[in-house]
Structures are given as structure tokens and as C-alpha cells.
Design an enzyme around this catalytic site. Sequence first.
Site, PDB file in Angstrom:
ATOM      1  N   TYR A   1      14.313 -22.539 -38.295  1.00  0.00           N
ATOM      2  CA  TYR A   1      15.580 -22.648 -38.708  1.00  0.00           C
ATOM      3  C   TYR A   1      16.636 -21.503 -39.077  1.00  0.00           C
ATOM      4  O   TYR A   1      17.634 -21.049 -38.332  1.00  0.00           O
ATOM      5  CB  TYR A   1      14.909 -23.481 -39.991  1.00  0.00           C
ATOM      6  CG  TYR A   1      16.899 -23.974 -40.785  1.00  0.00           C
ATOM      7  CD1 TYR A   1      17.446 -24.877 -40.323  1.00  0.00           C
ATOM      8  CD2 TYR A   1      16.667 -23.271 -41.957  1.00  0.00           C
ATOM      9  CE1 TYR A   1      18.328 -25.334 -40.366  1.00  0.00           C
ATOM     10  CE2 TYR A   1      17.473 -23.457 -42.652  1.00  0.00           C
ATOM     11  CZ  TYR A   1      18.714 -24.358 -42.248  1.00  0.00           C
ATOM     12  OH  TYR A   1      20.114 -24.679 -42.143  1.00  0.00           O
TER      13      TYR A   1
ATOM     14  N   SER B   1      23.412 -20.085 -42.330  1.00  0.00           N
ATOM     15  CA  SER B   1      22.994 -20.686 -43.949  1.00  0.00           C
ATOM     16  C   SER B   1      22.186 -18.651 -44.245  1.00  0.00           C
ATOM     17  O   SER B   1      22.233 -18.237 -43.775  1.00  0.00           O
ATOM     18  CB  SER B   1      21.795 -21.628 -43.661  1.00  0.00           C
ATOM     19  OG  SER B   1      20.716 -20.975 -45.065  1.00  0.00           O
TER      20      SER B   1
END
Length: 282
Positions: free
Chosen positions: A152, A139
Site C-alpha cells: 500500500y 497517503s
Amino acid sequence: MEGKKVIVTGASRGIGVFIARELASCGADLLLVARSEPELVRLADELRTPANTVAVAAVGLAGKRAAEQVVAAAEAELGPVDVLVNNAAVEPQRRFVTLDPDEIERVLRVDLITPIELSRRLLPGMLQRGYGRIVNISSLAGRTGFPFTEAYAASKDGLIAFSRVLRNDHRAAGVSSSAVVLGAVKETGIGQRTLDETGLKGNTAFMVGPEKVAKAVVRAIEKDGAEIVVMRGPGRLIKALMDLFPGFGSTMNRVSGAEELMGKVADLREAQHVTALGKGWT
């Protein structure tokens, strides 16, 4: 992809469903992995044909034996594995200072440690056969400094580095690794679920459809791309600018409204967490 044996993690919902559909349409045999068996079974029933195998493994990837369990299921259901798609991810979406060590470890295990361990367990067989592909769904959160996503973001950035080194070390032997680096995905995925669950409004102008992500995964496997950035606009250029100028990410977050939006999300998630603790749900 015809006849390739593929593991897809995080296949019970979100982007993983679209990845599994695209791989099945290309003729791959699949092992679908996630915690929720009913959703996996429904998807497997949808994708299974007389010409292909679609099996399921209900495994929570936060467990310390998760990789061992998934590989055992793959060997039993598919035989030697050609492709691993590390798609599963969790993100508590709360302020980092409110997370306890177990919550941080769960994010790191699901998003980074188990994908690395799965790769390690499958690598010897791939090297022996002279073919293998490992696709890690990463991401831009790992590069933009996306607000309130410390664990994350660390995991997703770690997947990019892991993919690069694995690729460099083993590509000459026929085993390669790719990172598919995602921006925001509309209609499904973590970002869309956040908007749906909180009722908040976000800028969807730069979101891409999940079908585009699924096609990027197949392209990574077939064309052996090192890094594929999936977002609207000049994705690779934006990623390169953020690599060169780290402060650009925080500026972009402020201008786009992401900082304000994610602050609201973090506060809502924390309130939900406190309520759940009070009711004994967690």
C-alpha cells in the site's frame, strides 16, 4: 467545476462518497466507479438533478481491462472527460510475509497501476482539448513507513511521484496533475473501518473529517495545487521532515502507538484470512 465531466473511482463508500457529493454540489457531471453497483446506484440517485448527469460503472479496478472499461463507460455516459479523481484503494492490513503474489499484485493494480493506466488513456483527449486535471489520492503512509503496509505504501508513494512527473510534462499544455496526501480520516475511510471492524481503539486526535478531504480535491482541481496535505497540524511540515529524515517516521509510529496498534490489526486480519480459507470463502 460547473459542467465539468469527472470520473471518481472508489465512489461506493468511504471518502469517495464525500468527494462525489462535493463535486456534484459544484455542478459537475459524474461517472461513479466501484465494484459494488447497488451502492453506486444509491449514491447516483442521491446526487442526480435535472441540471447534472450522474452515471455509474460497476468495475473492479484490479482487473487488467479495468481502465479500458471505465474509459469506455465515461465516453458513453459523459463524453470527453475533463477530470479524473483516482481515489480507489485497497489495503489487506496483514504482515507482508504472509501475502502471496496475487494479493500483492491486487494492491498494486487497484492503488497504482490502474490509476496510471486510466490517466494514460484519458491524457490524449485532454491534451487535444487543452484542459485536464488528474487528482491522485495518496497517503502519508507512503512517507512515514506506516507499519505493515509495504505494498500500500509503495503504491501511495508511487502516486505522488507519478503526479509530479505528469504535472511537469504536460502542465504547459493545459493538463495538470495533483496529489492529495491524506493523514488519518475519521468517520470513514480505511482507518476508521479498521477500528470499527476490529473493535480496537486508536488515537483520533490527528484525524480530519472526510468533508475536508472532499474540499481539498475540489481545491486541487480549481486551483491546480501540486500537493495538498490533509491532516491536523502542520501537515506539509511533517511531510517535509519525513522526506528529509526518514527515521522520523518510525519514531513517530512508536510514540503515537501506531506500531502496536497495526501489529494487532495485522494479526487479527491474518486470523480472519486463515478462517476464511478454511471455510472456502476465498
